[in-house]
Design an enzyme around this catalytic site. Structure first.
Site, PDB file in Angstrom:
ATOM      1  CE1 TYR A   1      -3.294  -2.759   5.569  1.00 27.68           C
ATOM      2  CE2 TYR A   1      -3.296  -0.404   5.093  1.00 27.68           C
ATOM      3  CZ  TYR A   1      -3.299  -1.714   4.654  1.00 27.68           C
ATOM      4  OH  TYR A   1      -3.302  -1.987   3.296  1.00 27.68           O
TER       5      TYR A   1
ATOM      6  CB  THR B   1      -0.897  -0.001   1.265  1.00 22.16           C
ATOM      7  OG1 THR B   1      -1.488   1.275   1.416  1.00 22.16           O
ATOM      8  CG2 THR B   1      -0.105  -0.300   2.533  1.00 22.16           C
ATOM      9  CG  ASP B   2      -1.162   4.989  -1.004  1.00 20.57           C
ATOM     10  OD1 ASP B   2      -1.740   4.335  -0.097  1.00 20.57           O
ATOM     11  OD2 ASP B   2      -1.750   5.878  -1.653  1.00 20.57           O
ATOM     12  CD  GLU B   3      -3.505   3.402   4.311  1.00 25.58           C
ATOM     13  OE1 GLU B   3      -3.406   3.480   5.545  1.00 25.58           O
ATOM     14  OE2 GLU B   3      -4.551   3.083   3.728  1.00 25.58           O
TER      15      GLU B   3
ATOM     16  CE  LYS C   1       0.118  -4.724   2.850  1.00 25.92           C
ATOM     17  NZ  LYS C   1      -0.260  -6.054   2.312  1.00 25.92           N
TER      18      LYS C   1
HETATM   19  N1  LIG Z   1      -8.197  -2.095  -0.574  1.00 26.59           N
HETATM   20  C1  LIG Z   1      -7.312  -1.151  -0.811  1.00 26.59           C
HETATM   21  O1  LIG Z   1      -7.664  -0.006  -1.110  1.00 26.59           O
HETATM   22  C2  LIG Z   1      -5.838  -1.447  -0.762  1.00 26.59           C
HETATM   23  C3  LIG Z   1      -4.946  -0.417  -1.075  1.00 26.59           C
HETATM   24  C4  LIG Z   1      -3.579  -0.693  -1.050  1.00 26.59           C
HETATM   25  C5  LIG Z   1      -3.122  -1.975  -0.760  1.00 26.59           C
HETATM   26  N2  LIG Z   1      -4.014  -2.948  -0.437  1.00 26.59           N
HETATM   27  C6  LIG Z   1      -3.480  -4.278  -0.129  1.00 26.59           C
HETATM   28  O2  LIG Z   1      -4.047  -5.204  -1.043  1.00 26.59           O
HETATM   29  C7  LIG Z   1      -4.234  -6.477  -0.415  1.00 26.59           C
HETATM   30  C8  LIG Z   1      -5.680  -6.914  -0.583  1.00 26.59           C
HETATM   31  O3  LIG Z   1      -6.537  -5.919  -0.011  1.00 26.59           O
HETATM   32  P1  LIG Z   1      -8.117  -6.104   0.032  1.00 26.59           P
HETATM   33  O4  LIG Z   1      -8.717  -4.749   0.113  1.00 26.59           O
HETATM   34  O5  LIG Z   1      -8.535  -7.042  -1.019  1.00 26.59           O
HETATM   35  O6  LIG Z   1      -8.263  -6.803   1.458  1.00 26.59           O
HETATM   36  P2  LIG Z   1      -9.491  -7.629   2.040  1.00 26.59           P
HETATM   37  O7  LIG Z   1      -9.462  -7.365   3.515  1.00 26.59           O
HETATM   38  O8  LIG Z   1     -10.736  -7.372   1.268  1.00 26.59           O
HETATM   39  O9  LIG Z   1      -9.087  -9.140   1.769  1.00 26.59           O
HETATM   40  C9  LIG Z   1      -8.057  -9.789   2.454  1.00 26.59           C
HETATM   41  C10 LIG Z   1      -8.189 -11.294   2.202  1.00 26.59           C
HETATM   42  O10 LIG Z   1      -7.115 -11.944   2.869  1.00 26.59           O
HETATM   43  C11 LIG Z   1      -7.628 -13.050   3.600  1.00 26.59           C
HETATM   44  N3  LIG Z   1      -6.755 -13.274   4.762  1.00 26.59           N
HETATM   45  C12 LIG Z   1      -6.603 -12.468   5.843  1.00 26.59           C
HETATM   46  N4  LIG Z   1      -5.721 -13.015   6.696  1.00 26.59           N
HETATM   47  C13 LIG Z   1      -5.292 -14.171   6.125  1.00 26.59           C
HETATM   48  C14 LIG Z   1      -4.363 -15.174   6.516  1.00 26.59           C
HETATM   49  N5  LIG Z   1      -3.703 -15.091   7.680  1.00 26.59           N
HETATM   50  N6  LIG Z   1      -4.147 -16.213   5.681  1.00 26.59           N
HETATM   51  C15 LIG Z   1      -4.826 -16.321   4.505  1.00 26.59           C
HETATM   52  N7  LIG Z   1      -5.730 -15.410   4.107  1.00 26.59           N
HETATM   53  C16 LIG Z   1      -5.948 -14.343   4.903  1.00 26.59           C
HETATM   54  C17 LIG Z   1      -9.041 -12.640   3.993  1.00 26.59           C
HETATM   55  O11 LIG Z   1      -9.865 -13.762   4.282  1.00 26.59           O
HETATM   56  C18 LIG Z   1      -9.491 -11.877   2.758  1.00 26.59           C
HETATM   57  O12 LIG Z   1     -10.074 -12.754   1.811  1.00 26.59           O
HETATM   58  C19 LIG Z   1      -3.816  -6.293   1.041  1.00 26.59           C
HETATM   59  O13 LIG Z   1      -2.498  -6.793   1.175  1.00 26.59           O
HETATM   60  C20 LIG Z   1      -3.841  -4.798   1.256  1.00 26.59           C
HETATM   61  O14 LIG Z   1      -2.908  -4.405   2.222  1.00 26.59           O
HETATM   62  C21 LIG Z   1      -5.359  -2.722  -0.432  1.00 26.59           C
END
Ligand SMILES: NC(=O)c1ccc[n+]([C@@H]2O[C@H](COP(=O)([O-])OP(=O)(O)OC[C@H]3O[C@@H](n4cnc5c(N)ncnc54)[C@H](O)[C@@H]3O)[C@@H](O)[C@H]2O)c1
Length: 355
Positions: free
Chosen positions: A158, A132-134, A162
């Site tokens: 969070y 993430t950009d965070e 990350k």
């Molecule tokens: N949503 C955003 O805007 C955003 C922005 C930047 C980066 N990200 C990154 O992208 C990735 C996906 O984000 P998202 O929004 O789809 O998240 P989300 O919370 O919707 O999904 C996360 C998934 O990971 C699974 N999970 C959690 N812990 C787990 C574990 N210990 N073992 C196996 N599975 C596990 C959950 O069941 C879920 O299906 C993350 O790494 C997040 O940090 C998201």
């Protein structure tokens, strides 16, 4: 064969659906199915043999080892994480466990598997870590956007978790030569996003006649990336990214939170008018989140010039598609909000979990 972690979450499920729509390659989806994991997102693949679902924790080394040996993936795309900043403020422990310890043990098992590979299988293998950009902290109104060389300054538990996982990935490349790639993207939005995040929350509450909560003065700025644009960027990095590098992915759409909420209200006023007045009348300012970062912005020049990627959607087109999707899928939001999807998962996952 790809191994995707967290493929039942918001971005992971969009990635699996869009990748399988494009390519013939099978995908093993390793997901723990926390509250954020929803197999209903992948209903369209219920009879597609190319999607192999495996319920489990990325930190379960025996399970990961077995999955790697059995399926022999050519790459890992690592989405699994605890991802909601507010939850990390209330309880950081799960974030430390999954994002740091879990990523660490996944890396260990992947390194052991990669060590067994030879020739082209070994050199072509990739571990793509989605971040993430965070991790870069917060910007002032006139600061230049985050680039890949911006110093890390994570502010929430969070973001810190990350950042720690990014450092582990970096170290596994530098120390062991593991062919890693890291992407740091901005706020995603689109179909299948859990309605605790701003855009789906506002759409849901607006339609339910409930308050539309806006933190503080609503002037926090975020860059918005349509989730399917993010997925094409991840595929492009996987295909052509330089090993050991990180790539920032942005949507080129910096917006104040309050403007995002107002735009959603305007789209809904047009698509599903209220009996009286505007959805914007439901906007309610609430106490700001502690340590709330003021501004994030992404400099995506490296991904653009090196790999030729650019976002297809503008914020306006992406947001219209997103609102339309939520209007067309009320049952999905209802199941997620009521928690009914959890019961469905408990009774049905075993059927798909035969991998
Ligand atoms: N949503 C955003 O805007 C955003 C922005 C930047 C980066 N990200 C990154 O992208 C990735 C996906 O984000 P998202 O929004 O789809 O998240 P989300 O919370 O919707 O999904 C996360 C998934 O990971 C699974 N999970 C959690 N812990 C787990 C574990 N210990 N073992 C196996 N599975 C596990 C959950 O069941 C879920 O299906 C993350 O790494 C997040 O940090 C998201």
């Amino acid at each position: 064969m790809l191994l995707v972690t967290g493929g039942a979450g918001f971005i992971g499920s969009n990635f699996i659906l869009s990748t399988l729509a494009e390519a013939g390659e099978a995908i093993v989806n390793l997901d723990k199915l926390t509250y954020a994991g929803n197999l209903r997102n992948l209903d369209a693949l219920s009879s597609d043999a190319r999607h192999i679902f495996l319920r489990g924790d990325i930190g379960d080394r025996a399970l990961v080892k077995q999955a790697l040996e059995r399926h022999r993936p050519r790459a890992i795309v690592h989405f699994a994480a605890e991802s909601h900043v507010d939850r990390s403020i209330v309880g950081p422990a799960d974030f430390i466990q999954t994002n740091i310890v879990g990523t660490g043990s996944l890396l260990e098992e992947v390194r052991a598997y990669w060590d067994t590979l030879q020739g082209a299988q070994r050199t072509d293998f990739r571990f793509l870590h989605v971040s993430t950009d965070e991790v870069y902290g917060s910007l002032g109104p006139t600061d230049p956007a985050f680039s890949e060389t911006t110093a890390y300054a994570p502010n929430s538990p969070y973001a810190a978790s990350k950042a720690a996982s990014d450092h582990l990935v970096r170290a596994y490349h530098h120390t062991y030569g593991l062919p890693t790639l890291t992407s740091n993207c901005s706020n995603n939005y689109g179909p299948y996003q859990f309605p605790e995040k701003l855009i789906p929350l506002v759409i849901r509450n607006a339609l339910a006649g409930e308050p539309l909560p806006v933190y503080g003065d609503g002037k926090q700025v975020r860059d918005w990336l349509y989730v399917l644009d993010h997925c094409t960027a991840v595929r492009r990095i996987l295909e052509a990214g330089r090993v050991g590098e990180t790539y920032n992915i942005g949507g080129g759409s910096e917006k104040k939170n309050l403007d995002v909420v107002r735009t959603i209200c305007a789209i809904l006023d047009e698509a599903r008018p209220r009996a009286k007045g505007s959805y914007a009348d439901q906007i309610t300012f609430v106490k700001d989140r502690p340590g709330h970062d003021r501004r994030y912005a992404i400099d995506g020049a490296k991904l653009g010039t090196e790999l030729g990627w650019q976002a297809k959607e503008t914020f306006e087109t992406g947001l219209r598609k997103t609102v339309r999707w939520y209007l067309d899928h009320p049952a999905w939001t209802e199941e997620v909000t009521s928690g009914a999807y959890r019961n469905w998962v408990e009774t049905n996952y075993a059927r798909r979990g035969a991998a």
